[in-house]
Write an enzyme that holds these catalytic residues in place. Structure first.
Site, PDB file in Angstrom:
ATOM      1  N   HIS A   1     -15.609  -2.802 -52.794  1.00  0.00           N
ATOM      2  CA  HIS A   1     -15.806  -2.163 -54.088  1.00  0.00           C
ATOM      3  C   HIS A   1     -14.522  -2.262 -54.894  1.00  0.00           C
ATOM      4  O   HIS A   1     -13.466  -1.822 -54.465  1.00  0.00           O
ATOM      5  CB  HIS A   1     -16.243  -0.706 -53.905  1.00  0.00           C
ATOM      6  CG  HIS A   1     -17.599  -0.564 -53.310  1.00  0.00           C
ATOM      7  ND1 HIS A   1     -17.883   0.264 -52.256  1.00  0.00           N
ATOM      8  CD2 HIS A   1     -18.767  -1.195 -53.622  1.00  0.00           C
ATOM      9  CE1 HIS A   1     -19.183   0.160 -51.959  1.00  0.00           C
ATOM     10  NE2 HIS A   1     -19.732  -0.732 -52.767  1.00  0.00           N
ATOM     11  N   ALA A   2     -14.686  -2.850 -56.069  1.00  0.00           N
ATOM     12  CA  ALA A   2     -13.533  -3.286 -56.860  1.00  0.00           C
ATOM     13  C   ALA A   2     -12.502  -2.198 -57.142  1.00  0.00           C
ATOM     14  O   ALA A   2     -11.298  -2.451 -57.064  1.00  0.00           O
ATOM     15  CB  ALA A   2     -14.042  -3.869 -58.180  1.00  0.00           C
ATOM     16  N   ARG A   3     -12.946  -0.981 -57.438  1.00  0.00           N
ATOM     17  CA  ARG A   3     -12.017   0.059 -57.885  1.00  0.00           C
ATOM     18  C   ARG A   3     -11.265   0.738 -56.745  1.00  0.00           C
ATOM     19  O   ARG A   3     -10.369   1.524 -56.986  1.00  0.00           O
ATOM     20  CB  ARG A   3     -12.773   1.124 -58.692  1.00  0.00           C
ATOM     21  CG  ARG A   3     -13.914   1.790 -57.938  1.00  0.00           C
ATOM     22  CD  ARG A   3     -14.855   2.524 -58.884  1.00  0.00           C
ATOM     23  NE  ARG A   3     -15.960   3.175 -58.169  1.00  0.00           N
ATOM     24  CZ  ARG A   3     -17.096   3.572 -58.756  1.00  0.00           C
ATOM     25  NH1 ARG A   3     -17.278   3.379 -60.047  1.00  0.00           N
ATOM     26  NH2 ARG A   3     -18.049   4.159 -58.037  1.00  0.00           N
ATOM     27  N   GLU A   4     -11.625   0.407 -55.503  1.00  0.00           N
ATOM     28  CA  GLU A   4     -11.013   1.061 -54.349  1.00  0.00           C
ATOM     29  C   GLU A   4      -9.744   0.316 -53.932  1.00  0.00           C
ATOM     30  O   GLU A   4      -9.691  -0.320 -52.881  1.00  0.00           O
ATOM     31  CB  GLU A   4     -12.052   1.160 -53.226  1.00  0.00           C
ATOM     32  CG  GLU A   4     -13.250   2.016 -53.679  1.00  0.00           C
ATOM     33  CD  GLU A   4     -14.488   1.919 -52.775  1.00  0.00           C
ATOM     34  OE1 GLU A   4     -14.374   1.399 -51.646  1.00  0.00           O
ATOM     35  OE2 GLU A   4     -15.571   2.367 -53.219  1.00  0.00           O
TER      36      GLU A   4
ATOM     37  N   HIS B   1     -13.029   1.158 -47.168  1.00  0.00           N
ATOM     38  CA  HIS B   1     -13.392   1.628 -48.511  1.00  0.00           C
ATOM     39  C   HIS B   1     -12.518   2.818 -48.890  1.00  0.00           C
ATOM     40  O   HIS B   1     -11.660   3.244 -48.117  1.00  0.00           O
ATOM     41  CB  HIS B   1     -14.857   2.102 -48.516  1.00  0.00           C
ATOM     42  CG  HIS B   1     -15.857   1.012 -48.350  1.00  0.00           C
ATOM     43  ND1 HIS B   1     -16.686   0.595 -49.368  1.00  0.00           N
ATOM     44  CD2 HIS B   1     -16.182   0.238 -47.289  1.00  0.00           C
ATOM     45  CE1 HIS B   1     -17.478  -0.376 -48.934  1.00  0.00           C
ATOM     46  NE2 HIS B   1     -17.193  -0.609 -47.674  1.00  0.00           N
TER      47      HIS B   1
ATOM     48  N   TYR C   1     -13.095   6.594 -51.676  1.00  0.00           N
ATOM     49  CA  TYR C   1     -12.241   7.568 -51.026  1.00  0.00           C
ATOM     50  C   TYR C   1     -13.145   8.582 -50.327  1.00  0.00           C
ATOM     51  O   TYR C   1     -14.358   8.542 -50.502  1.00  0.00           O
ATOM     52  CB  TYR C   1     -11.374   8.266 -52.091  1.00  0.00           C
ATOM     53  CG  TYR C   1     -12.164   8.950 -53.172  1.00  0.00           C
ATOM     54  CD1 TYR C   1     -12.591   8.244 -54.317  1.00  0.00           C
ATOM     55  CD2 TYR C   1     -12.510  10.294 -53.104  1.00  0.00           C
ATOM     56  CE1 TYR C   1     -13.338   8.848 -55.320  1.00  0.00           C
ATOM     57  CE2 TYR C   1     -13.253  10.924 -54.100  1.00  0.00           C
ATOM     58  CZ  TYR C   1     -13.658  10.189 -55.197  1.00  0.00           C
ATOM     59  OH  TYR C   1     -14.402  10.801 -56.199  1.00  0.00           O
TER      60      TYR C   1
END
Lengths: 221, 417
Positions: free
Chosen positions: B176-179, B304, B306
């Site tokens: 997942h890009a934002r992690e 991953h 959070y």
């Protein structure tokens, strides 16, 4: 029916806890105080016919500015039955005293009141997670705002967290309150959507914070 | 043509492309149109040292593909002759590699240098994968397992002392890009492996006895997008037919109860499951690789953020896996190891009841393929910073997570099947 034990490690209890923490954050948070969940110690759920589901929680919270400082709380979260969206009823009892923030609050209040130009900031934290120290109180006030939105908009199928302050603008007022117009991004864990909300927060060192305006913005995709 | 090849071949026997100076070296860009021209490139690569920039190896060359490769200064004239004679579409991409390198160091737009305690952009990570493999040839090799939707090569690092009959553990980051903390961990893991081999007994044994396949970023296009456009992007960047919304959730895109629960059929949704299982090139490349190496891969770890959770199957159903007790014990012990460093509290359990039911996850898919040790980590924090974890927390997060990963790896080594 009687209340049944919920495993604290399972999501139904965790979601109810997030509502309680949001609510408490709204009531007791401020530019010098943020409270986050350290541990969910115990959770029970009671199904009340024709009313809804009531969660009984025992929580340990920590002060984000002083991680060694913890406080125990009990909370009740009642999610109403029915499809008509209504905010859950929440009650939180804090055992013991929260650290006084009088001095820091007064300092923040004076600083902002003496600004010639109204404060404007964006992307707090920034992409790398940094918050300039002078903006930390603004960040914490955003947390108060997101606590309100969390409390007002949570269901048993959601878990909301503040993802980022996209934009904040101070609005000078003729009365004694400070006013901050925020655009905050909330992350909803179950749908994984990140949703923008416009929230206006009024704050005063003695009176605390309240949300005077709040609306979801269209999700830009 | 053959005479020319033999001549070049003879002259190339003692050639080596490892000279520190790249003076006069040329980089060619060719587009072979058919199998014959692909074969010309194969022959070229067999009779002299050709450093393929894209694709990573001559074996990946196909007709119509853009192929870039580097050759020594002395060979470039012959190479050009060969390309002319074959009728292949080509041009010189870099006329003098040393000059181009010198110019880059003078340029204002220089590549940011890599740091294990900062978030690195994709270009920096690519350079790092090449460097770390080049600097540790006995322990690390780099390969490409496929291409993303936007055509970026998916780099994989294989860690381990070479040996025969070795079993392996697969570790991926950046679904997942934002992690952002997730790719940071994969980089940290590789660093720890190469720095501590021969120094730390546990790490040395692990690398001697096992191989680690480390995929530093699965969803590269999405990761790049979080750097250039939208820090909160999650999905891939593929176009969806009949919709203005882009992207599929790669961790809803695997063939594990696909799209039955906890995923959306709407392309605009953050948990869109895709048009079909493995519709995403990134998911397919990962699945293909695991399928191809199924007999050797004994554990699957996916990172991953959070929430500080250590999850194991299942997420697509509330049913428990057959070795639930074992997985639960491992997770309990690994969480304890993690907490031992900075008291960071993790919750552990099967995905469905611990975080939410969600179908199409890579961990469930890997488990159902027969990889009986399959874990998903959700790293720091629990919501205060969420996806925007400060860089100052990269080191402690990675240090504590490493303890858990080493614990699991050790357990797997002691329970090979």
């Amino acid at each position: 029916s009687p209340a049944m034990e919920l495993p604290p490690s399972h999501f139904p209890a965790a979601r109810a806890a997030a509502v309680a923490v949001g609510y408490l954050g709204y009531l007791r948070g401020g530019p010098a105080r943020g409270l986050q969940l350290r541990e969910l110690r115990r959770a029970r759920r009671q199904d009340i016919s024709d009313v809804g589901h009531k969660y009984y929680l025992e929580l340990e919270l920590e002060d984000v500015l002083d991680k060694d400082r913890t406080v125990s709380c009990t909370a009740e979260v009642l999610h109403h039955l029915g499809s008509k969206a209504s905010a859950p009823d929440v009650q939180v009892t804090v055992q013991g005293e929260l650290r006084s923030t009088e001095e820091a609050d007064q300092e923040f209040y004076s600083r902002i009141r003496s600004l010639e130009k109204e404060l404007v900031a964006e992307n707090i934290p920034d992409s790398q997670g940094n918050v300039p120290p002078e903006l930390e109180p603004i960040h914490l006030l955003a947390w108060v705002a997101s606590g309100y939105v969390t409390w007002q908009n949570s269901t048993e199928n959601t878990k909301l967290h503040l993802a980022q302050v996209k934009h904040v603008k101070q609005v000078k007022r003729s009365d004694e309150d400070l006013q901050f117009d925020y655009v905050i991004l909330l992350h909803e864990m179950v749908s994984q959507e990140v949703l923008p909300w416009e929230v206006t927060v009024l704050w005063h060192p003695r009176r605390g914070a309240r949300v005077s305006r709040c609306r979801a913005l269209g999700a830009g995709n | 043509m053959w005479a020319l090849l033999i001549l070049i071949g003879a002259a190339s026997v003692s050639a080596h492309l490892q000279d520190l100076s790249f003076d006069g070296q040329k980089v060619f860009r060719v587009i072979p149109q058919n199998d014959e021209q692909v074969e010309t490139l194969n022959l070229l690569a067999s009779i002299m040292e050709v450093d393929f920039w894209q694709p990573d190896s001559v074996t990946l060359v196909r007709p119509k593909m853009q192929v870039d490769f580097r050759v020594e200064a002395e060979k470039s004239f012959e190479v050009e002759g060969l390309l002319e004679e074959s009728g292949m579409d080509y041009h010189v991409l870099i006329d003098n590699l040393q000059a181009a390198l010198d110019a880059q160091f003078d340029s204002k737009a220089r590549t940011v240098s890599h740091s294990y305690e900062k978030y690195n952009n994709w270009d920096t990570i690519v350079a790092w994968t090449a460097d770390i493999a080049a600097q540790n040839p006995d322990l690390v090799s780099r390969s490409v397992i496929g291409k993303t939707y936007e055509g970026r090569p998916m780099y994989l690092l294989k860690l381990g002392k070479s040996g025969s009959d070795k079993k392996a553990i697969f570790l991926d980051c950046g679904f997942h890009a934002r992690e952002w903390i997730s790719p940071a961990f994969c980089q940290w893991f590789v660093k720890e492996a190469v720095e501590n081999y021969g120094k730390d007994t546990v790490m040395t044994t692990l690398l001697d006895k096992l191989d680690f396949y480390v995929l530093p970023v699965v969803n590269i296009d999405g990761y790049v997008y979080t750097w250039t456009n939208d820090r909160m992007w999650r999905k891939t960047r593929s176009k969806n037919a009949g919709s203005a919304c882009r992207g599929t959730d790669p961790n809803r895109n695997f063939d594990a109860g696909w799209c039955t629960i906890g995923a959306s059929k709407s392309p605009c949704s953050a948990t869109y499951c895709g048009s079909a299982p493995e519709s995403e090139k990134e998911a397919k490349a990962l699945a293909d690789f695991i399928r191809q190496h199924l007999s050797t891969i004994k554990a699957y770890l996916t990172i991953h953020s959070y929430s500080q959770l250590l999850l194991f199957p299942y997420s697509y159903t509330y049913n428990l896996p057959s070795n639930y007790q074992e997985l639960n014990s491992i997770a309990r012990a690994a969480s304890k190891e993690l907490a031992s460093l900075y008291n960071t509290k993790y919750t552990y359990g099967p995905g469905a009841e611990t975080i939410y039911p969600a179908a199409g996850g890579s961990d469930d898919w890997a488990y159902d393929q027969g990889i009986k040790y399959s874990f998903t980590f959700e790293l720091r924090d629990t919501g205060k910073h969420g996806f925007l974890l400060p860089e100052s927390q990269i080191k402690p997060t990675c240090e504590e997570t490493l303890l858990a990963v080493k614990y699991i790896a050790n357990y797997v080594l002691e329970h090979l099947y």
